[in-house]
Structures are given as structure tokens and as C-alpha cells.
Design a protein around this motif. Structure first.
Motif, PDB file in Angstrom:
ATOM      1  N   GLY A  71     -58.288  -0.341   2.984  1.00  0.00           N
ATOM      2  CA  GLY A  71     -59.345  -1.007   2.227  1.00  0.00           C
ATOM      3  C   GLY A  71     -60.446  -1.457   3.163  1.00  0.00           C
ATOM      4  N   GLY A  72     -61.272  -2.370   2.679  1.00  0.00           N
ATOM      5  CA  GLY A  72     -62.360  -2.883   3.516  1.00  0.00           C
ATOM      6  C   GLY A  72     -63.664  -2.230   3.139  1.00  0.00           C
ATOM      7  N   THR A 126     -74.590   7.735   5.563  1.00  0.00           N
ATOM      8  CA  THR A 126     -74.303   6.292   5.470  1.00  0.00           C
ATOM      9  C   THR A 126     -74.475   5.802   4.035  1.00  0.00           C
ATOM     10  N   GLU A 127     -75.596   6.174   3.397  1.00  0.00           N
ATOM     11  CA  GLU A 127     -75.819   5.756   2.010  1.00  0.00           C
ATOM     12  C   GLU A 127     -74.802   6.436   1.093  1.00  0.00           C
ATOM     13  N   ASN A 132     -71.601   4.606   1.183  1.00  0.00           N
ATOM     14  CA  ASN A 132     -71.724   3.302   0.518  1.00  0.00           C
ATOM     15  C   ASN A 132     -71.531   3.443  -0.989  1.00  0.00           C
ATOM     16  N   ILE A 133     -72.178   4.436  -1.556  1.00  0.00           N
ATOM     17  CA  ILE A 133     -72.111   4.631  -3.011  1.00  0.00           C
ATOM     18  C   ILE A 133     -70.721   5.112  -3.428  1.00  0.00           C
ATOM     19  N   THR A 176     -67.805   2.602  -2.739  1.00  0.00           N
ATOM     20  CA  THR A 176     -67.824   1.462  -3.666  1.00  0.00           C
ATOM     21  C   THR A 176     -67.263   1.876  -5.027  1.00  0.00           C
ATOM     22  N   GLU A 177     -67.664   3.049  -5.519  1.00  0.00           N
ATOM     23  CA  GLU A 177     -67.168   3.496  -6.831  1.00  0.00           C
ATOM     24  C   GLU A 177     -65.668   3.798  -6.780  1.00  0.00           C
ATOM     25  N   ASP A 189     -63.581   2.288  -4.861  1.00  0.00           N
ATOM     26  CA  ASP A 189     -62.965   0.965  -4.829  1.00  0.00           C
ATOM     27  C   ASP A 189     -62.869   0.392  -6.250  1.00  0.00           C
ATOM     28  N   ASN A 190     -63.913   0.648  -7.041  1.00  0.00           N
ATOM     29  CA  ASN A 190     -63.892   0.198  -8.437  1.00  0.00           C
ATOM     30  C   ASN A 190     -62.727   0.819  -9.200  1.00  0.00           C
ATOM     31  N   GLN A 218     -59.379  -0.699  -7.803  1.00  0.00           N
ATOM     32  CA  GLN A 218     -59.182  -2.087  -8.228  1.00  0.00           C
ATOM     33  C   GLN A 218     -59.127  -2.221  -9.748  1.00  0.00           C
ATOM     34  N   THR A 265     -61.601  -1.982 -11.892  1.00  0.00           N
ATOM     35  CA  THR A 265     -62.765  -2.592 -12.544  1.00  0.00           C
ATOM     36  C   THR A 265     -63.597  -1.560 -13.306  1.00  0.00           C
ATOM     37  N   TYR A 273     -70.909   7.807 -12.547  1.00  0.00           N
ATOM     38  CA  TYR A 273     -71.982   6.969 -11.991  1.00  0.00           C
ATOM     39  C   TYR A 273     -72.261   7.362 -10.539  1.00  0.00           C
TER      40      TYR A 273
END
Lengths: 430, 299
Positions: free
Chosen positions: A209-210, A393-394, A397-398, A401-402, A404-405, A408, A410, A419
Motif C-alpha cells: 500500500g502507500g 508520474t501522472e 497517480n491516476i 489512486t483508482e 486503491d479505491n 478499499q 470505495t 474513470y
């Protein structure tokens, strides 16, 4: 009268400050002169004072193993080397921020392969081929792929970082497996499930994670073995695909019999016998013959019956390069050649280094003390790199994060991946 | 003639005073222009461009309001704004309540005020990164003392920073723990200046502890309370180090703050145009939040 004296003192102080600021330029110009001389001689200046070199490296075993090998070079060339050890993000930012200066601060930098496109497109790195550097046959060919643009070399592969499968010896045995029996990702699922079934307090598998980059990097081998990838041949995003979803389903199944932790906790958990398996980078843990854990290459088959793919493990080789604005370029090239020499590479193993050389990794004497390096060598020969795109890098990030959603809970997988696909398409369209 | 001479002398004296004032102001003005005005104007200017740090300003072009549009349409930014506002409100309220309680308690002590004051201040003296790393070790899911303690008591243990249910609250607790001493110190100093005679008069009138607190203590320190709330609001709004070290904005963006968002999507990707737009939006938000106090102070 007092007021006039006070005003006078203040004005004098301001004038002195301005003079001091102005004189810096002259001093700098003088310094440049000295450095030019140093460059010409590739040695200390005439006064005998050592030449100052600055290295910006990745913290942990990656940079520390390199730092430990510098003393003989410093002595031989009369240089004083300052080493700056940084975190992943700080290293990237540190190199980039210095790159726009006419004369930079760093003589040598450590670079992650995923920054290669961004750095070469913007002229951050010096062309090592033009400076006279070339690879020898002893360097593992797969590790040099990320170092080149066409025929030109910009980086040298220093630390053989490639994801491997760490396991706890006892828990693996309890699940009825020997290390050499782990042939496929189905075996990993089986070991993880059996571990959890045997003891509900144990983790079958740990995912990382992280940061978004951690999450995505950990997942990529699972995606590759399912026949997917994050971009197509035209570097267009391909994340809302059946392959991605199937890989994500399997990844979630592993997460459900384990958990998500950061690197220190992952290593601690596997070595403490709390977790059966996890993907790690060799720099995190050095196995010993009588230690509780070890690692082996990540299998290249999805199931025992399926066909093996060419490469699965993620290459995260830490390379070294010379910034285009390095203050002592010639001396830096000598240092790079010294660091990449077979002797220095082999010696770095004692300091937790993992060279990208066959002669170092397969040396019989070395293998007696570090038998795991044979596995690492195999992994380095077959690893895959992250896509070489300037927007990486971007991109991470995108997508991270998705993901991770989804992990988790969410967002549903369909929501998150659709998305992510939309956002990534916008990103790649500029 | 005498009158004219006096007027001339007065004018000269006034001019000298004005020159002296200007001389005294000049160094401050230079520092302000160089350190505050110039960066602010540059940031505002770059927020209308697609400036990428590595590509340089030469290749940057004006994109008008594009950065602001994509910022407000960005789901991660919206989540970061909500997180920041909620975090700021909760943190400031908790810090004010605990800080005030501690200040009143220490102020009421007959002995040991100095020792208590020093001990209570310690968390605030530590750098935020040190605090974050210490808490990370203590809350580690494997070797952390807190989980071991909970396990010893037979209570459930948590993966504090990687679970959406606990991550936000954990960072909130750490931030409150570190910053309560600041509130305590300011309010304690303010309490020291409240005259004992007011309390004596209240006691003679039959006021109890609560009435003394409401009618004597609070009115006397309301200026300090407002100042404290303002300073803590501004500081909490800029929360970065703890989030960056402990969670990086995760899990699933639940701890992402505006500064963390700007770091991830502006600084890390060297997209300074977009980052500048975010910085301007954040400055405006902080100004709005602080305007109530500033307006009060100006009037």
C-alpha cells in the motif's frame, strides 16, 4: 541627530548586503575557472585541495552500497565526494529542479527507469555514448534496455532491482509447498488460501500500500501474467479491459486472505512468520541460509497448465547517469566507469548491493554466501519495464489512486477503471 | 516673519520624520517585495500557463483559465478540499478545547506550574516529520507498541494508516496531539494576565467554578482565543508533512489534503502551471477563512 546616525547605519548595512550579494557572482566566476581547470585535468586543482563532487542517490541499500565503494576513488583522484541519499520522490524532484540551472550541483545521479523518457526528452541527462562510454558483454542485456534511446546510452544499470516473491519458509512448508514448486500464480493463490485456512490470524499474501506508484508497481506482474498491460503499442491507456479486471479480481482474492502494508511492515511480517508470501524488491531484504525467509523469481504462468509468458517480474533497476549540467563531467564519467567496473560491482554485494553483471551474480564464491543472487539474476534476465512515457508520474497517480479505491471498496471495479481510463486518455491526449 | 520661520522649521521637521519613517520601512518593504509579493505575483501569472518546470518558461504558453477549470472539475481535488475543510474544523475545535482545558488546569495549579508547562510543550517542539515517523513506528501493524498493547488487552488491532476507517482519524489524533501545546501556551499566557481581583469579586457574588469560567475567564481571553483559532486554522489548512509521510493521501484518497494534492499533481509531475492554480485557490480559501479575524482586527 540620533535619527540621522541610525538611518546612516541602516543604509550602510543595506549597501554592505547588496555588495555581498554582488560579490557572489565574482566568486562563482572564479570558482568556475577553478572547476574548468579541474575538468581539464580530471584531478585536484593546483593548490592540492581535493575537488568537491556531489552525488544524488536513492536512499537505502541502492545508494548506500554505492557510497560504500567510493573511498578508493576519492583517494586515487584526490576528490572529496558528498553523497545525498533521498527518497524516491525527493530524488526525482531534486534532479529535476537542478536540471534547469546553467551549472548544476550534481556530478552523478541515480535514476529510476520510469523517469527515463521525461529526463531524456528534456535534456536532463548527458549522452554517455558521446562521452565515450559503452556497455561490456558481462552486463545483463535486459537491464540495459531502459538505459538507451536508440543507440545512445544515457544511463548505466547499477542496482539490479527486480520484483521477487518473498516467502516464509515455515509457512510455505506448512502449506505443502517447496520453493521450487511455485510454478504459477495459481500456486500463489493456493498457498495464500491454505495459510489463512490453517490459521485465521496469519496473512496468506500481502500487497503493498502507500503511494499510488507502490500500488501500481506491485500489481503489474499480476496484470502481465493475465496477458494485459497498461498501455498499447501506441502508448494509449488500456486499463478498462477484461484482462485488467481479471488480474484485479485475482489480486483482490489475495488481498482478502492477507492485507495491505508498507515495505518495512511487509518484510517484518513475512520474517516474523505472520505472512506466507509477498512481492518485494531485493534491496528490502537480504536472505541468509538460516534465516526465516527467502525469495525466488515470480512465476511466469497463470496456472500450471497455461503457457508461460516471456517476462513477468517488474524491473526497477536503479541506474546511474551524469546530469547534462554536471560541474565535473569528465571526472564524473571516470567515477561512473569505476562504479560499473566488475571488481567494484562484485565488492558492492558485501554492502547489500545487487549488481547487473553475470560475473558478480554467478560467481561461485559469492553464491556460497549469497545463494539468492542466482534467483535475482534469473529475474533480471526476464523482467518487464514500466512504459517509457514522459507522463508516467501522472499516469501512476491516476491509476494507482483508482486501484486503491477498488482495493478499499470505495468504488466498484467498473466505476474505478472506467474513470481511470477516461482520465488517462485525457492525460495522454495532452 | 517669525511665524513663517516656525512653519518652515515645522515643515523641515515633518519631512525629516517622514524620511526617517521611510528609511525604517525600506528594508522591510524590500524583504516583503522579494520574499512575498514577487513569488505571489509569479504564482498567479504561472497559473494561467501550461508551465512545466523541465520544459522551461520558454515553452510555456497561456492557457487562460484551463488550469482552474481542470482543477475544479478534478474529482481528487474536490475530495482533497472536503478532507481539508473537515480536518481543519475538527482539528481546530479539538485543539482549542483541549488547549483551553490544559491552560485552565495548569493556571489553577499552586505548585509545579513550570514543570507542567515544560512537559506539555514538548510535542510542539518536535519537527512534524519526526512526530510522523515516531507515530508510524508506534502504530505499525507488526511491531508497533500500540497494537501490541491492544493485543495484550484482547482488543482488536488495526492497520491504522492503510484502512479507510482509521487513517483520517489517526492523522487527526497525531496533529491534535502535536498542536494542543501551542494553544495551551497562548491561552496560558493570556490567563496569567487576568486579574485575581475579578475572580475574588465573582466569588463574593457567589459565582461557582463554571460561572467564573464563563463570566470572568472567557471574556478576558476571547481575543487570544480568536487569535489562536485563526493561527491554528491557517496552519492546519496547510497540513502536509504528516499526510505525506504517513499515508501519501491514501488509502483511497481519504487523507488527501489540498497541499498533498498540489504536491502529487503539481510538484511531483513538475506541472507548475497547474500547481500554481491550486496554490492560488488555496491562498484564496485561507484568506476567506481568516478574513473574519482580519476584519475584526482592522476595525
Amino acid at each position: 541627530m540620533k535619527k540621522k546616525i541610525l538611518s546612516g547605519i541602516l543604509l550602510a548595512a543595506m549597501a554592505l548586503s547588496l555588495c555581498a550579494c554582488g560579490s557572489t557572482e565574482e566568486t562563482a566566476a572564479e570558482d568556475e575557472g577553478t572547476e574548468e581547470t579541474a575538468d581539464a585535468d580530471t584531478s585536484a586543482d593546483a593548490s592540492g585541495e581535493p575537488t568537491k563532487m556531489t552525488l544524488i542517490l536513492r536512499g537505502g541499500a541502492y545508494g548506500e552500497s554505492l557510497e560504500a565503494s567510493l573511498a578508493p576513488f576519492e583517494e586515487e583522484h584526490n576528490v572529496d565526494i558528498e553523497v545525498m541519499l533521498m527518497s524516491f520522490d525527493d530524488l526525482h524532484t531534486g534532479i529535476a529542479l537542478d536540471a534547469v540551472n546553467a551549472e548544476g550541483t550534481y556530478d552523478l545521479c541515480m535514476v529510476d527507469g520510469s523517469w527515463m523518457a521525461e529526463f531524456t526528452e528534456n535534456g536532463v541527462l548527458a549522452n554517455l555514448s558521446e562521452m565515450g562510454y559503452s556497455f561490456d558483454d558481462d552486463i545483463i542485456p535486459a537491464t540495459t534496455e531502459i538505459c538507451m534511446v536508440g543507440e545512445d546510452i544515457y544511463l548505466a544499470p547499477y542496482y539490479g532491482n527486480v520484483t521477487v516473491m518473498m516467502y516464509n519458509k515455515q509457512l510455505l512448508e506448512a502449506a505443502g509447498y517447496a520453493p521450487e514448486d511455485i510454478d504459477s500464480f495459481a500456486d500463489i493463490q493456493d498457498i495464500a488460501q491454505k495459510t489463512r485456512e490453517a490459521d485465521a490470524s496469519k496473512n496468506g499474501f500481502l500487497i503493498r500500500g502507500g503511494s499510488a506508484d507502490n500500488i501500481l508497481s506491485d500489481f503489474l506482474p499480476h496484470l502481465v501474467v493475465h496477458g494485459g498491460w497498461v498501455v498499447d503499442e501506441n502508448n494509449q491507456p488500456t486499463v478498462d479491459t477484461p484482462e485488467f479486471k481479471a488480474a484485479m479480481e485475482d489480486y483482490l482474492a489475495l488481498y482478502n486472505v492477507g492485507g495491505t502494508l508498507d515495505k518495512d511492515d511487509i518484510v517484518a511480517s513475512v520474517t516474523a512468520g505472520e505472512t506466507a508470501m509477498a512481492q518485494i524488491w531485493p534491496g528490502w531484504y537480504t536472505p541468509t541460509a538460516d534465516g526465516p525467509a527467502d525469495y525466488r523469481t515470480i512465476p511466469t504462468k497463470l496456472t500450471d497448465d497455461s503457457e508461460a509468458v516471456d517476462a513477468v517480474a517488474l524491473q526497477g533497476v536503479w541506474c546511474i547517469g551524469i546530469p547534462n549540467n554536471a560541474p565535473h563531467k569528465d571526472l564524473a564519467l571516470e567515477l561512473l566507469e569505476y562504479i560499473m567496473s566488475p571488481e567494484v560491482c562484485t565488492a558492492s554485494i558485501a554492502n547489500n548491493g545487487v549488481p547487473c553483471r553475470y560475473s558478480s551474480l554467478l560467481d561461485e564464491e559469492i553464491l556460497k554466501d549469497y545463494p539468492h543472487l542466482e534467483q535475482v539474476c534469473g529475474a533480471l534476465e526476464t523482467g518487464v519495464y514500466r512504459p517509457v512515457i514522459a507522463e508516467w508520474t501522472e499516469f501512476t497517480n491516476i491509476l494507482g489512486t483508482e486501484m486503491d479505491n477498488v482495493i478499499q471498496g470505495t468504488k466498484t471495479m467498473d466505476e474505478a477503471l472506467s474513470y481511470a481510463q477516461e482520465q488517462l486518455e485525457q492525460l495522454m491526449a495532452g | 516673519m517669525m511665524k513663517e520661520k516656525r512653519t518652515l522649521q515645522r515643515n523641515r521637521a515633518q519631512a525629516a520624520t517622514a524620511r526617517f519613517g521611510l528609511g525604517m520601512l525600506t528594508p522591510t518593504m524590500i524583504v516583503l517585495i522579494v520574499m512575498t509579493a514577487y513569488p505571489l505575483i509569479s504564482t498567479f501569472f504561472y497559473s494561467f500557463t501550461d508551465y512545466n518546470y523541465l520544459k522551461g518558461t520558454d515553452k510555456a504558453s497561456f492557457v487562460m483559465l484551463d488550469n482552474y477549470t481542470s482543477l475544479f472539475q478534478n474529482g481528487y481535488f474536490q475530495q482533497a478540499v472536503i478532507n481539508t475543510v473537515v480536518f481543519t474544523i475538527l482539528a481546530v475545535v479539538l485543539e482549542m478545547v483541549f488547549g483551553l482545558a490544559m491552560a485552565v488546569f495548569v493556571n489553577s495549579l499552586k505548585k509545579g506550574q513550570k514543570i507542567m508547562r515544560t512537559l506539555l510543550l514538548l510535542p510542539y517542539l518536535l519537527p512534524a516529520v519526526t512526530v510522523a515517523l515516531s507515530w508510524r513506528m508506534m502504530l505499525s501493524a507488526n511491531y508497533g507498541i500500540i497494537n501490541q498493547f491492544l493485543e495484550g488487552l484482547g482488543l482488536p488491532v488495526f492497520n491504522w494508516f492503510m484502512d479507510t476507517k482509521t487513517a483520517f482519524g489517526t492523522i487527526l489524533v497525531i496533529d491534535v496531539w502535536q498542536n494542543v501545546p501551542f494553544v495551551f501556551l497562548l491561552l496560558y499566557a493570556s490567563l496569567q494576565s487576568v486579574s485575581e481581583s475579578q475572580y475574588e469579586a465573582a466569588r463574593i457574588d457567589g459565582a461557582g467554578f463554571l460561572q467564573q469560567f464563563v463570566y470572568v475567564t472567557l471574556p478576558n481571553i476571547k481575543g487570544s482565543l480568536a487569535l489562536c483559532a485563526l493561527l491554528r486554522t491557517i496552519d492546519t489548512f496547510r497540513l502536509f508533512e504528516k499526510v505525506n509521510v504517513l499515508t501519501g493521501g491514501g488509502p483511497a484518497g481519504t487523507t488527501s489534503t489540498i497541499t498533498q494534492f498540489l504536491y502529487t499533481y503539481g510538484i511531483k509531475s513538475l506541472d507548475f502551471g497547474f500547481g500554481s492554480a491550486g496554490a492560488i485557490v488555496m491562498t484564496v480559501l485561507v484568506l476567506i477563512l481568516s478574513s473574519f479575524y482580519i476584519k475584526r482586527a482592522m476595525s
